[in-house]
Design an enzyme around this catalytic site. Structure first.
Site, short mmCIF file in Angstrom:
data_model
loop_
_atom_site.label_atom_id
_atom_site.label_comp_id
_atom_site.label_asym_id
_atom_site.label_seq_id
_atom_site.Cartn_x
_atom_site.Cartn_y
_atom_site.Cartn_z
N ASP A 174 0.87 -1.35 -0.14
CA ASP A 174 0.03 0.09 -0.14
C ASP A 174 0.95 1.27 0.00
O ASP A 174 1.94 1.29 0.78
CB ASP A 174 -1.00 0.07 1.42
CG ASP A 174 -1.92 0.84 1.03
OD1 ASP A 174 -2.50 1.31 0.02
OD2 ASP A 174 -2.70 1.36 2.33
N GLU A 207 -10.04 3.84 3.86
CA GLU A 207 -9.24 4.85 3.04
C GLU A 207 -9.91 4.23 1.52
O GLU A 207 -9.77 3.05 1.21
CB GLU A 207 -7.78 4.13 3.35
CG GLU A 207 -7.19 4.68 4.77
CD GLU A 207 -5.92 4.88 4.84
OE1 GLU A 207 -5.16 3.92 4.14
OE2 GLU A 207 -5.43 5.58 5.50
N HIS A 262 -3.70 13.99 0.96
CA HIS A 262 -3.81 13.05 2.18
C HIS A 262 -2.74 13.24 3.03
O HIS A 262 -2.74 13.40 4.21
CB HIS A 262 -4.21 11.57 1.50
CG HIS A 262 -4.22 10.72 2.63
ND1 HIS A 262 -5.16 10.72 3.66
CD2 HIS A 262 -3.27 9.81 3.07
CE1 HIS A 262 -4.81 9.73 4.37
NE2 HIS A 262 -3.70 9.09 4.16
N LYS A 320 -4.15 -2.15 10.43
CA LYS A 320 -4.61 -2.15 8.82
C LYS A 320 -4.70 -3.58 8.38
O LYS A 320 -5.54 -4.07 7.51
CB LYS A 320 -3.58 -1.38 7.93
CG LYS A 320 -3.92 0.04 8.06
CD LYS A 320 -2.83 0.82 7.48
CE LYS A 320 -2.68 2.12 7.41
NZ LYS A 320 -3.96 2.85 6.51
N GLU A 339 -9.21 3.91 -2.01
CA GLU A 339 -7.94 3.73 -2.80
C GLU A 339 -8.15 3.28 -4.05
O GLU A 339 -9.20 2.48 -4.29
CB GLU A 339 -7.02 3.14 -1.99
CG GLU A 339 -6.58 3.56 -0.54
CD GLU A 339 -5.65 3.04 -0.03
OE1 GLU A 339 -4.53 2.47 -0.97
OE2 GLU A 339 -5.20 2.94 1.10
N GLU A 349 -9.67 12.35 7.93
CA GLU A 349 -9.77 14.00 7.23
C GLU A 349 -11.15 14.43 7.23
O GLU A 349 -11.33 15.75 7.64
CB GLU A 349 -9.22 13.73 5.59
CG GLU A 349 -7.79 13.35 5.56
CD GLU A 349 -7.41 12.82 4.23
OE1 GLU A 349 -6.99 13.57 3.43
OE2 GLU A 349 -7.69 11.54 4.08
N THR A 400 -8.69 -5.66 4.36
CA THR A 400 -8.80 -5.00 3.20
C THR A 400 -9.58 -5.24 2.05
O THR A 400 -9.37 -6.65 1.81
CB THR A 400 -7.29 -4.93 2.40
OG1 THR A 400 -6.19 -4.61 3.67
CG2 THR A 400 -7.14 -3.83 1.53
N GLN A 446 -3.48 1.87 15.13
CA GLN A 446 -2.26 2.54 14.15
C GLN A 446 -1.24 3.65 14.75
O GLN A 446 -0.19 3.57 14.59
CB GLN A 446 -3.04 2.98 12.82
CG GLN A 446 -1.59 3.56 11.84
CD GLN A 446 -2.39 4.21 10.97
OE1 GLN A 446 -3.71 4.22 10.54
NE2 GLN A 446 -2.00 4.73 9.87
N ARG A 503 -7.40 3.80 13.52
CA ARG A 503 -6.50 4.88 13.79
C ARG A 503 -5.91 4.79 15.14
O ARG A 503 -4.73 5.54 15.41
CB ARG A 503 -7.18 6.13 13.54
CG ARG A 503 -7.86 6.60 12.14
CD ARG A 503 -6.88 6.38 11.20
NE ARG A 503 -7.17 6.67 10.08
CZ ARG A 503 -6.51 6.31 8.58
NH1 ARG A 503 -5.34 5.96 8.61
NH2 ARG A 503 -7.18 6.31 7.43
N ASP A 538 -9.16 0.14 2.10
CA ASP A 538 -7.94 -0.31 3.24
C ASP A 538 -8.33 0.12 4.59
O ASP A 538 -8.14 1.27 5.21
CB ASP A 538 -6.79 0.69 2.88
CG ASP A 538 -5.56 0.43 3.92
OD1 ASP A 538 -5.40 -0.75 4.46
OD2 ASP A 538 -4.54 1.08 3.99
MN MN Z 1 -4.04 2.93 2.77
#
Ligand code: MN
Length: 404
Positions: free
Chosen positions: A122, A193, A129, A247, A195, A352, A251, A234, A231, A227
């Site tokens: 990834d 996420e 971002h 993560k 992607e 975000e 996925t 992480q 948080r 993904d």
């Molecule tokens: Mn990602």
């Protein structure tokens, strides 16, 4: 480079997002039958296992397998030949009688993971971002770290937990930071996420790097990716080696792989890169993809991330991930990193969207920052096709289940 628009004899195909210029590949099941490879056309799936068994299309048996991997390994000349033949079958009325019995309504099939994922990487290729994350986590410091414009930042993910769209995602448990030290329990900051993933077909030998210009010789096509990211887990674990359990629990990828051959009209000039990149990262032409994503949270569109402005292109990512001599394997998946545009309604993560959880958003009448149990997130995308048509990429969706 515009190509002429072709018409299919299959009813309802024009303007469906799945006309004969798209033809994404997937693996489907009907009832308890074995998985079969198919392409989507309109609201139908063409059974390619059946088509190859009937010698309507020839791929050395690669279409009569339970995953796309053998077909992916064939390489671009065969990918294009098979695609051309499928196009012929679906546009020349002379083939209608033979092909029509092989069409299955998409509502009658269950989709499987389209390919066995070999390695999963990834990246982190959106400047917006990366800057937003920097501003949220390192306020008062430069938003981008010093390496960011010199190489496509990435990490190796967990291939075995890549799941097909529709698979529920169990809220992960783990260590979460608090002012009094870590606590253990369900993630309280579960995020998405949005992607775009690139599917590698043709492998490369260990010790030899793949040039950016050879991108289309190795990469078969594109899938949307979510993904999922915890948080809090992480934030506590990521230093100094990067994301790990925050993560690797899941996925999600779309069930339909859009071939690069379908995206000829979608390639656009990539962004200006300043400072100039290292020689091995130069891609000529420097091209991104004009994919327009949409993030839908419990049925409500909350964001429309534009993929075209991503700082690092997929060809540069491929060159980077092999520059040290690391080999490619059939079924490798590398994802772009979260796709975020410049505006708040263009971001690809809820980190975000809620600005680190400090600015809740209203979703279905309730205030949200991160994901609640029972929430469903769907990521969709469109791409320009020939003659003003639009392709609809296969969506990626998932619902959050409580921790167990
Ligand atoms: Mn990602």
């Amino acid at each position: 480079m515009s190509e002429h628009r072709l018409a299919s004899w299959v009813p309802g195909v024009a303007d469906s997002g799945y006309d004969v210029h798209h033809l994404p590949y997937g693996v489907f099941r009907v009832g308890d039958d074995e998985p079969r490879i198919g392409v989507r056309v309109g609201d139908l799936v063409l059974d390619l296992a059946g088509a190859e068994a009937a010698e309507l299309v020839l791929a050395g048996g690669a279409l009569r397998r339970p995953t796309l991997n053998a077909f992916l390994a064939l390489g671009r000349p065969q990918w294009t030949a098979v695609r051309d033949r499928i196009t012929e079958l679906l546009t020349d009325p002379a083939h209608r009688a033979a092909v029509e019995p092989l069409l299955v309504p998409v509502g009658e099939v269950r989709m499987e993971l389209p390919f066995e994922v070999a390695d999963y990487v990834d990246f982190y290729s959106s400047e917006h971002h990366a800057s937003n994350v920097g501003l949220i986590f390192r306020p008062g410091q430069p938003p981008l770290l010093p390496n960011w414009k010199h190489l496509p930042i990435g990490y190796h993910g967990r291939a075995g937990t890549v799941v097909v769209s529709g698979t529920p995602v169990v809220r992960p448990q783990g260590q979460r930071p608090s002012p009094d030290g870590p606590t253990f329990g369900p993630s309280a900051r579960l995020d998405i996420e949005a992607e775009v993933g690139f599917v590698v077909g043709v492998p490369s030998p260990l010790g030899r790097r793949v040039a950016a210009e050879d991108f289309a010789d190795h990469v078969f096509g594109v899938v949307l990716v979510n993904d999922w990211s915890a948080r809090d887990i992480q934030a506590w674990e990521y230093q100094p080696l990067g994301p790990f359990l925050g993560k690797s629990f899941a996925t999600s990828v779309a069930a339909w792989v859009t071939p690069l051959d379908a995206l000829r009209e979608a390639f656009v000039a990539g962004p200006t890169q300043d400072p100039p990149v290292a020689d091995y990262l130069r891609d000529e032409p420097h091209r991104g993809l004009d994919l327009r994503l949409k993030v839908i949270w419990n049925g409500q569109a909350v964001s429309e991330p534009p993929f075209a402005g991503m700082y690092w292109t997929p060809a540069q990512q491929l060159a980077h991930l092999t520059v040290n001599g690391a080999s490619l394997r059939t079924g490798d998946l590398y994802a772009s990193g979260t796709v975020s545009g410049a505006r708040r309604d263009q971001v690809g993560s809820f980190l975000e969207l809620s600005w680190g959880g400090t600015e809740p958003v209203t979703v279905g009448g309730t205030e949200r920052t991160f994901l609640a149990d029972g929430d469903t997130v769907t990521i969709t995308a469109t791409a320009p096709g020939p003659d003003g048509t639009t392709l609809t990429l296969g969506e990626v969706t998932g619902t959050v289940l409580p921790s167990n």
